[in-house]
Design an enzyme around this catalytic site. Structure first.
Site, PDB file in Angstrom:
ATOM      1  CB  SER A 151      23.851  50.757  51.875  1.00 35.03           C
ATOM      2  OG  SER A 151      24.978  49.944  51.714  1.00 35.03           O
ATOM      3  CG  HIS A 161      22.288  45.712  52.003  1.00 36.14           C
ATOM      4  ND1 HIS A 161      23.619  45.667  51.659  1.00 36.14           N
ATOM      5  CD2 HIS A 161      21.840  46.920  51.595  1.00 36.14           C
ATOM      6  CE1 HIS A 161      23.962  46.791  51.070  1.00 36.14           C
ATOM      7  NE2 HIS A 161      22.902  47.571  51.031  1.00 36.14           N
TER       8      HIS A 161
END
Length: 238
Positions: free
Chosen positions: A127, A150
């Site tokens: 992330s 993501h």
């Protein structure tokens, strides 16, 4: 005269006893805290920073979680930049992600430092850990480490109005721009990896393992601590 000599001898003995007790307490404390009697001191020309667990920002992380507080890292970066004895920075990363703005702030600060810096992903750089990894001058990843790409997500938040959706888009664009500025991956491929639907169950994104992160242009090289330190000294000398 003899009394004075006795007092001096007694005081020396007391000082020696105090020294022995302090050394013993120091070793016991090291065993208790770190499982080892002696801790080797790192050289003063390199400053080591570890970013582990969750990146904690404006909201305090849950007490059962390992967390890196960004207000603890910022003073270290400032001190490393200002200290003439420190010639380079090594960032060790094993993070699940966390606060987006805090992680991005640390990434920008690392990237803007004038001194050479090398990052090494050990367990994971997930992330917001991705821009933290690419913020250095040169980046490494160990063969078994993973990186998860993501889109921005926030647990429990329902996007009910256009303004909220646009806010998420702007936050996402900030992260994309930083990664593109600090790595060799293309915009199209980065977005493709972020919005992949077949990689992660019940979610959107892609998991990259070791060499895959290098092949797509996110990370510079597969390697461990030895390579990272050697590269940092190479940058420091040049």
């Amino acid at each position: 005269m003899q009394n004075d000599e006795k007092r001096i001898i007694n005081q020396d003995e007391k000082n020696e006893d105090i020294k022995i007790i302090n050394e013993r307490n120091h070793k016991l404390n090291n065993v208790k805290e770190l499982g080892n009697q002696e801790i080797p001191m790192p050289p003063e020309d390199i400053h080591f920073i570890s970013i582990i667990g969750e990146i904690e920002g404006h909201i305090v992380a849950q007490p059962q979680k390992k967390a890196t507080k960004y207000e603890h890292i910022i003073p270290q970066l400032l001190a490393a930049e200002r200290d003439p004895k420190i010639k380079g920075l090594l960032i060790l990363i094993n993070t699940v992600g966390g606060d987006v703005e805090a992680g991005l702030a640390l990434s920008e600060m690392i990237n803007s430092m004038s001194k050479p810096k090398v990052s090494l992903i050990l367990g994971g750089g997930h992330s917001i850990g991705v821009p933290l990894a690419t913020s250095s001058d040169y980046s490494y990843i160990v063969p078994t480490a993973t990186m998860t790409l993501h889109p921005i997500r926030m647990t429990g938040l329902v996007i009910g109005v256009p303004q909220t959706f646009r806010y998420f888009q702007k936050m996402q664009q900030r992260i994309l721009d930083f990664i593109l500025r600090t790595s060799d991956i293309s915009r199209e491929y980065l977005k493709q990896l972020m919005y992949e639907t077949d990689e992660i169950a019940n979610d959107v994104g892609t998991i990259l393992i070791g060499q895959e992160a290098v092949e797509c242009g996110l990370i510079d090289e597969v390697g461990g601590l030895d390579k990272a330190i050697a590269k940092l000294y190479e940058l420091m000398e040049s």
